[in-house]
Motif scaffolding. Structure first.
Motif, PDB file in Angstrom:
ATOM      1  N   GLU A 162       0.827  -1.212   0.000  1.00  0.00           N
ATOM      2  CA  GLU A 162       0.000   0.000   0.000  1.00  0.00           C
ATOM      3  C   GLU A 162       0.858   1.258   0.000  1.00  0.00           C
ATOM      4  O   GLU A 162       0.560   2.223  -0.724  1.00  0.00           O
ATOM      5  N   VAL A 163       1.940   1.266   0.801  1.00  0.00           N
ATOM      6  CA  VAL A 163       2.819   2.436   0.854  1.00  0.00           C
ATOM      7  C   VAL A 163       3.511   2.636  -0.497  1.00  0.00           C
ATOM      8  O   VAL A 163       3.626   3.764  -0.994  1.00  0.00           O
ATOM      9  N   ASP A 164       3.959   1.538  -1.119  1.00  0.00           N
ATOM     10  CA  ASP A 164       4.610   1.653  -2.431  1.00  0.00           C
ATOM     11  C   ASP A 164       3.637   2.195  -3.468  1.00  0.00           C
ATOM     12  O   ASP A 164       4.009   3.047  -4.299  1.00  0.00           O
ATOM     13  N   ALA A 165       2.399   1.727  -3.437  1.00  0.00           N
ATOM     14  CA  ALA A 165       1.408   2.213  -4.398  1.00  0.00           C
ATOM     15  C   ALA A 165       1.125   3.697  -4.177  1.00  0.00           C
ATOM     16  O   ALA A 165       0.989   4.466  -5.147  1.00  0.00           O
ATOM     17  N   TYR A 166       1.053   4.105  -2.921  1.00  0.00           N
ATOM     18  CA  TYR A 166       0.805   5.521  -2.628  1.00  0.00           C
ATOM     19  C   TYR A 166       1.971   6.390  -3.106  1.00  0.00           C
ATOM     20  O   TYR A 166       1.755   7.457  -3.694  1.00  0.00           O
ATOM     21  N   MET A 167       3.214   5.953  -2.867  1.00  0.00           N
ATOM     22  CA  MET A 167       4.365   6.730  -3.279  1.00  0.00           C
ATOM     23  C   MET A 167       4.474   6.792  -4.803  1.00  0.00           C
ATOM     24  O   MET A 167       4.892   7.820  -5.362  1.00  0.00           O
ATOM     25  N   GLN A 168       4.096   5.721  -5.491  1.00  0.00           N
ATOM     26  CA  GLN A 168       4.107   5.757  -6.950  1.00  0.00           C
ATOM     27  C   GLN A 168       3.102   6.782  -7.479  1.00  0.00           C
ATOM     28  O   GLN A 168       3.410   7.551  -8.398  1.00  0.00           O
ATOM     29  N   ASP A 169       1.912   6.805  -6.881  1.00  0.00           N
ATOM     30  CA  ASP A 169       0.916   7.802  -7.286  1.00  0.00           C
ATOM     31  C   ASP A 169       1.392   9.217  -6.973  1.00  0.00           C
ATOM     32  O   ASP A 169       1.172  10.144  -7.763  1.00  0.00           O
ATOM     33  N   TYR A 170       2.051   9.378  -5.823  1.00  0.00           N
ATOM     34  CA  TYR A 170       2.555  10.703  -5.447  1.00  0.00           C
ATOM     35  C   TYR A 170       3.652  11.161  -6.410  1.00  0.00           C
ATOM     36  O   TYR A 170       3.648  12.313  -6.873  1.00  0.00           O
ATOM     37  N   ASP A 171       4.599  10.272  -6.724  1.00  0.00           N
ATOM     38  CA  ASP A 171       5.668  10.632  -7.662  1.00  0.00           C
ATOM     39  C   ASP A 171       5.099  10.954  -9.034  1.00  0.00           C
ATOM     40  O   ASP A 171       5.582  11.889  -9.716  1.00  0.00           O
ATOM     41  N   LYS A 172       4.109  10.217  -9.453  1.00  0.00           N
ATOM     42  CA  LYS A 172       3.480  10.477 -10.747  1.00  0.00           C
ATOM     43  C   LYS A 172       2.802  11.845 -10.757  1.00  0.00           C
ATOM     44  O   LYS A 172       2.902  12.602 -11.733  1.00  0.00           O
ATOM     45  N   LYS A 173       2.148  12.182  -9.652  1.00  0.00           N
ATOM     46  CA  LYS A 173       1.480  13.475  -9.552  1.00  0.00           C
ATOM     47  C   LYS A 173       2.488  14.615  -9.583  1.00  0.00           C
ATOM     48  O   LYS A 173       2.289  15.635 -10.256  1.00  0.00           O
ATOM     49  N   ILE A 174       3.597  14.473  -8.842  1.00  0.00           N
ATOM     50  CA  ILE A 174       4.632  15.504  -8.820  1.00  0.00           C
ATOM     51  C   ILE A 174       5.259  15.667 -10.200  1.00  0.00           C
ATOM     52  O   ILE A 174       5.523  16.795 -10.658  1.00  0.00           O
ATOM     53  N   ALA A 175       5.501  14.546 -10.885  1.00  0.00           N
ATOM     54  CA  ALA A 175       6.087  14.625 -12.223  1.00  0.00           C
ATOM     55  C   ALA A 175       5.150  15.340 -13.195  1.00  0.00           C
ATOM     56  O   ALA A 175       5.592  16.151 -14.021  1.00  0.00           O
ATOM     57  N   GLU A 176       3.853  15.082 -13.079  1.00  0.00           N
ATOM     58  CA  GLU A 176       2.886  15.766 -13.941  1.00  0.00           C
ATOM     59  C   GLU A 176       2.853  17.262 -13.651  1.00  0.00           C
ATOM     60  O   GLU A 176       2.782  18.089 -14.573  1.00  0.00           O
ATOM     61  N   GLU A 177       2.910  17.631 -12.362  1.00  0.00           N
ATOM     62  CA  GLU A 177       2.919  19.047 -12.014  1.00  0.00           C
ATOM     63  C   GLU A 177       4.176  19.744 -12.520  1.00  0.00           C
ATOM     64  O   GLU A 177       4.116  20.877 -13.021  1.00  0.00           O
ATOM     65  N   GLU A 178       5.337  19.082 -12.398  1.00  0.00           N
ATOM     66  CA  GLU A 178       6.580  19.686 -12.892  1.00  0.00           C
ATOM     67  C   GLU A 178       6.555  19.820 -14.408  1.00  0.00           C
ATOM     68  O   GLU A 178       7.023  20.834 -14.956  1.00  0.00           O
ATOM     69  N   ALA A 179       6.023  18.799 -15.090  1.00  0.00           N
ATOM     70  CA  ALA A 179       5.946  18.886 -16.553  1.00  0.00           C
ATOM     71  C   ALA A 179       5.001  20.006 -16.983  1.00  0.00           C
ATOM     72  O   ALA A 179       5.279  20.746 -17.932  1.00  0.00           O
ATOM     73  N   LYS A 180       3.901  20.168 -16.262  1.00  0.00           N
ATOM     74  CA  LYS A 180       2.962  21.240 -16.589  1.00  0.00           C
ATOM     75  C   LYS A 180       3.576  22.609 -16.323  1.00  0.00           C
ATOM     76  O   LYS A 180       3.411  23.548 -17.124  1.00  0.00           O
ATOM     77  N   ALA A 181       4.325  22.728 -15.200  1.00  0.00           N
ATOM     78  CA  ALA A 181       4.973  24.008 -14.892  1.00  0.00           C
ATOM     79  C   ALA A 181       6.049  24.339 -15.916  1.00  0.00           C
ATOM     80  O   ALA A 181       6.208  25.492 -16.324  1.00  0.00           O
ATOM     81  N   ALA A 182       6.819  23.316 -16.359  1.00  0.00           N
ATOM     82  CA  ALA A 182       7.849  23.562 -17.368  1.00  0.00           C
ATOM     83  C   ALA A 182       7.235  23.958 -18.706  1.00  0.00           C
ATOM     84  O   ALA A 182       7.793  24.779 -19.447  1.00  0.00           O
ATOM     85  N   LYS A 183       6.076  23.375 -18.999  1.00  0.00           N
ATOM     86  CA  LYS A 183       5.407  23.712 -20.259  1.00  0.00           C
ATOM     87  C   LYS A 183       4.857  25.127 -20.239  1.00  0.00           C
ATOM     88  O   LYS A 183       4.880  25.834 -21.255  1.00  0.00           O
TER      89      LYS A 183
END
Length: 275
Positions: free
Chosen positions: A167-188
């Motif tokens: 469960e913790v691994d799944a949560y961290m994967q979702d969190y990392d994915k969310k952060i990566a999407e936010e960084e990609a959107k900010a860079a764009k």
């Protein structure tokens, strides 16, 4: 018992229907649940839709959501059962529900929202008041009490390490994915003006800003306090001037008394004492 039931039903609050329930066959006196159709405003986002939700008051501690679901399943297909400490607006639940974190156990008497798949289930549930007491604990579906209940609660409290890690691994994967999407959107969007023509400037470089600690926050607050103190106008008003003179005179008097005591002590120490 029929007369007692009529008295309780008549004493129910306006708009409510009293349903008699018993924990088991050996229980003599029934317990009464107060039910009514749950009403919500049109367009309100809630998991308890109008016309399909039964609002239940006076739910005893031993009556779990599974027991309520089985109790009202004779009235129609039950979609969900939510147990709360007190009535109030209920927000929509998140899709990801943790098994180990943010678990809240409702103790004592509580309220419940029973959601049926069809509106006819609510009317059928209210019609149960014409029948005899409903049994919560049966031979096929017993409700655990006493030692067996505590043993089951303890067994459920033991955490499975593999399941927790997954469960913790799944949560961290979702969190990392969310952060990566936010960084990609900010860079764009970097350097691109918005609808009003403003360009959002972010702080980036070799040494990005570090989060402030509590000590750093205290130092910043102290510096701001000193800046404000330097900007204040001292002895600008007449009352400030009088207050400053009064404090200065008080300090002089205090120092004078301390000097008198020190001189008296020195004189006492200079006396000749042969014995």
């Amino acid at each position: 018992m029929a007369a007692a039931k009529e008295r309780v039903v008549g004493a129910a609050p306006a708009g409510y229907t009293a349903l008699a329930v018993k924990f088991g066959e050996r229980q003599r006196s029934p317990h009464y649940l107060l039910v009514k159709e749950h009403q919500v405003r049109e367009g309100a986002g809630t998991t308890h839709p109008s016309r399909r939700t039964l609002f239940v008051l006076n739910v005893p501690p031993y009556c779990s959501p599974d027991s309520l679901s089985r109790l009202f399943s004779r009235c129609g297909n039950v979609q969900s059962v939510d147990v709360c400490e007190k009535p109030g607006p209920v927000e929509k639940k998140e899709k990801l529900k943790s098994k180990f974190f943010n678990r809240k156990t409702v103790t004592g008497f509580h309220v419940a929202y029973v959601v049926f798949r069809k509106p006819s289930g609510v009317q059928a549930a209210k019609a149960l008041s014409q029948e005899g007491p409903l049994l919560i604990s049966t031979e096929t579906h017993p409700v655990k009490t006493g030692i067996s209940k505590w043993i089951a609660s303890y067994a459920a409290s033991v955490v499975d390490q593999e399941e927790l890690k997954a469960e913790v691994d799944a949560y961290m994967q979702d969190y990392d994915k969310k952060i990566a999407e936010e960084e990609a959107k900010a860079a764009k969007e970097e350097g691109v003006p918005d609808e009003e023509g403003w360009v959002k400037v972010t702080r980036k470089g070799r040494k990005p800003g570090l989060p402030r600690t509590e000590a750093a926050n205290l130092r910043v607050l102290e510096k701001e306090k000193q800046k404000r103190a330097r900007k204040e106008l001292l002895n600008f008003y007449a009352w400030q001037h009088r207050e400053t003179k009064r404090e200065h005179i008080a300090q002089l008097r205090k120092k004078f008394e301390e000097d008198k005591q020190r001189i008296a002590l020195m004189r006492a120490q200079r006396k000749f004492r042969p014995y």
